[in-house]
Design a protein around this motif. Structure first.
Motif, PDB file in Angstrom:
ATOM      1  N   ASN A  31       0.633  -1.249  -0.057  1.00  0.00           N
ATOM      2  CA  ASN A  31       0.050   0.144  -0.003  1.00  0.00           C
ATOM      3  C   ASN A  31       0.850   1.222   0.029  1.00  0.00           C
ATOM      4  O   ASN A  31       1.848   1.236   0.708  1.00  0.00           O
ATOM      5  CB  ASN A  31      -0.992   0.055   1.342  1.00  0.00           C
ATOM      6  N   PHE A  33       0.399   5.770  -0.445  1.00  0.00           N
ATOM      7  CA  PHE A  33      -0.432   6.885  -0.108  1.00  0.00           C
ATOM      8  C   PHE A  33       0.246   8.083  -0.479  1.00  0.00           C
ATOM      9  O   PHE A  33       1.372   8.297  -0.027  1.00  0.00           O
ATOM     10  CB  PHE A  33      -1.057   6.691   1.408  1.00  0.00           C
ATOM     11  N   TYR A  35      -0.764  12.177   0.783  1.00  0.00           N
ATOM     12  CA  TYR A  35      -1.256  13.125   1.605  1.00  0.00           C
ATOM     13  C   TYR A  35      -0.977  14.445   1.156  1.00  0.00           C
ATOM     14  O   TYR A  35       0.212  14.688   0.949  1.00  0.00           O
ATOM     15  CB  TYR A  35      -1.248  12.975   3.222  1.00  0.00           C
ATOM     16  N   LEU A  90       2.927  14.595   1.649  1.00  0.00           N
ATOM     17  CA  LEU A  90       3.594  13.432   2.344  1.00  0.00           C
ATOM     18  C   LEU A  90       3.132  12.045   1.630  1.00  0.00           C
ATOM     19  O   LEU A  90       1.919  11.871   1.484  1.00  0.00           O
ATOM     20  CB  LEU A  90       3.130  13.367   3.893  1.00  0.00           C
ATOM     21  N   SER A  99      -0.398  -7.571   9.472  1.00  0.00           N
ATOM     22  CA  SER A  99       0.419  -6.554   9.745  1.00  0.00           C
ATOM     23  C   SER A  99      -0.783  -5.627  10.600  1.00  0.00           C
ATOM     24  O   SER A  99      -1.829  -5.547  10.562  1.00  0.00           O
ATOM     25  CB  SER A  99       1.205  -5.697   8.765  1.00  0.00           C
ATOM     26  N   SER A 100      -0.040  -4.560  11.044  1.00  0.00           N
ATOM     27  CA  SER A 100      -0.926  -3.697  11.808  1.00  0.00           C
ATOM     28  C   SER A 100      -1.381  -2.216  10.937  1.00  0.00           C
ATOM     29  O   SER A 100      -2.031  -1.416  11.398  1.00  0.00           O
ATOM     30  CB  SER A 100      -0.090  -2.967  12.963  1.00  0.00           C
ATOM     31  N   TYR A 101      -1.119  -2.633   9.729  1.00  0.00           N
ATOM     32  CA  TYR A 101      -1.279  -1.449   8.689  1.00  0.00           C
ATOM     33  C   TYR A 101      -0.716  -0.157   9.039  1.00  0.00           C
ATOM     34  O   TYR A 101      -1.229   0.930   8.741  1.00  0.00           O
ATOM     35  CB  TYR A 101      -2.812  -1.052   8.576  1.00  0.00           C
ATOM     36  N   GLU A 102       0.442  -0.212  10.020  1.00  0.00           N
ATOM     37  CA  GLU A 102       0.909   1.150  10.310  1.00  0.00           C
ATOM     38  C   GLU A 102       1.715   1.737   8.988  1.00  0.00           C
ATOM     39  O   GLU A 102       2.111   1.044   8.279  1.00  0.00           O
ATOM     40  CB  GLU A 102       1.915   0.682  11.248  1.00  0.00           C
ATOM     41  N   GLN A 103       1.385   2.916   8.876  1.00  0.00           N
ATOM     42  CA  GLN A 103       1.997   3.844   8.027  1.00  0.00           C
ATOM     43  C   GLN A 103       3.336   4.384   8.109  1.00  0.00           C
ATOM     44  O   GLN A 103       3.434   4.981   9.220  1.00  0.00           O
ATOM     45  CB  GLN A 103       0.808   4.799   7.420  1.00  0.00           C
ATOM     46  N   TYR A 104       4.152   4.427   7.183  1.00  0.00           N
ATOM     47  CA  TYR A 104       5.413   4.786   7.488  1.00  0.00           C
ATOM     48  C   TYR A 104       5.603   5.921   6.408  1.00  0.00           C
ATOM     49  O   TYR A 104       5.414   5.672   5.115  1.00  0.00           O
ATOM     50  CB  TYR A 104       6.624   3.822   7.035  1.00  0.00           C
ATOM     51  N   PHE A 105       6.079   7.043   7.123  1.00  0.00           N
ATOM     52  CA  PHE A 105       5.951   8.346   6.075  1.00  0.00           C
ATOM     53  C   PHE A 105       7.381   8.596   5.361  1.00  0.00           C
ATOM     54  O   PHE A 105       8.374   8.627   6.119  1.00  0.00           O
ATOM     55  CB  PHE A 105       5.401   9.629   6.895  1.00  0.00           C
ATOM     56  N   GLY A 106       7.275   9.457   4.172  1.00  0.00           N
ATOM     57  CA  GLY A 106       8.470  10.014   3.992  1.00  0.00           C
ATOM     58  C   GLY A 106       8.895  11.292   4.315  1.00  0.00           C
ATOM     59  O   GLY A 106       8.021  11.699   5.334  1.00  0.00           O
ATOM     60  N   PRO A 107       9.788  12.101   4.037  1.00  0.00           N
ATOM     61  CA  PRO A 107      10.153  13.188   4.552  1.00  0.00           C
ATOM     62  C   PRO A 107       9.246  14.506   4.100  1.00  0.00           C
ATOM     63  O   PRO A 107       9.399  15.759   4.865  1.00  0.00           O
ATOM     64  CB  PRO A 107      11.735  13.386   4.238  1.00  0.00           C
ATOM     65  N   GLY A 108       8.636  14.102   2.890  1.00  0.00           N
ATOM     66  CA  GLY A 108       7.666  15.284   2.832  1.00  0.00           C
ATOM     67  C   GLY A 108       8.439  16.300   1.656  1.00  0.00           C
ATOM     68  O   GLY A 108       9.518  16.323   1.613  1.00  0.00           O
TER      69      GLY A 108
END
Lengths: 114, 112
Positions: A31, A33, A35, A90, A99-108
């Protein structure tokens, strides 16, 4: 560690230009995303993708499109940039199903449209 | 439409004090996430709460989840300046297609 990278930290574009924002993740996540974040409005989902060549509209897709040709890469496209698209963008990724579906973000990417 | 409400939106507190940030959400969910964001930076994952009654602690921060009340709390104990940041909660609705809905964020300032 999961790593999500974005092609630019800062970008300045003119009204009407076509803008590409790229995001790459190195953990084989399904997945991805996009934002945008604006003061007082929190994070708003533009588009997401749960597989190569698959995409789903988020809450604010107007004026944007996306492309996911490879699993690790998710691109956000502003076909004709406008000043109201000035924002922080982002990218995030997450794994399923066990998994926990936890989302990991880039630096923006801070995009300014003039 | 899922609504995720955080309060307070702004919190100014003195070092050494305790406080709680609240996150209410409007639909069924058993997965809730807390993130931290420093000014000009991206979001960093703090806690993942996966079931009713889940409690997690890291240093001076403790998060809990009550799915029946549709409420999560982030408790700050003996605040220090380094905790100054914006904190977001995010909810994954039951049956969701993987997308989170974020609260508006709580901007925390810890004063010396």
């Amino acid at each position: 560690d999961v790593k999500v990278t974005q092609s630019s930290r800062y970008l300045v574009k003119r009204t009407g230009e076509k803008v590409f924002l790229e995001c790459v993740q190195d953990m084989d996540h399904e997945n991805m995303f996009w934002y945008r974040q604006d003061p007082g409005l929190g994070l708003r989902l533009i588009y997401f993708s749960y597989d190569v060549k698959m995409k789903e509209k988020g809450d604010i897709p107007e004026g944007y499109s996306v492309s996911r040709e490879k699993k690790e890469r998710f691109s956000l496209i502003l076909e004709s940039a406008s000043t109201n698209q000035t924002s922080m963008y982002l990218c995030a990724s997450s794994q399923t199903p066990l998994s926990s579906y936890e989302q990991y973000f880039g630096p923006g990417t801070r995009l300014t449209v003039t | 439409e899922l609504k995720v409400e955080q309060n307070p939106l702004f919190l100014s507190m003195q070092e050494g004090k305790n406080y709680t940030i609240y996150c209410n959400y409007s639909t069924t969910s058993d997965r809730l996430y807390w993130y931290r964001q420093d000014p000009g930076k991206s979001l960093e994952s703090l806690f993942v709460l996966l079931s009713n009654g889940a409690v997690k602690q890291e240093g001076r921060l403790m998060a809990s989840l009550d799915t029946k009340a549709r409420l999560s709390t982030l408790h700050i104990t003996a605040a220090v300046h380094d905790l100054s940041a914006t904190y977001f909660c995010a909810v994954l609705p039951s049956g969701s297609a993987r997308q989170l809905t974020f609260g508006s964020g709580t901007q925390l300032t810890v004063l010396p």
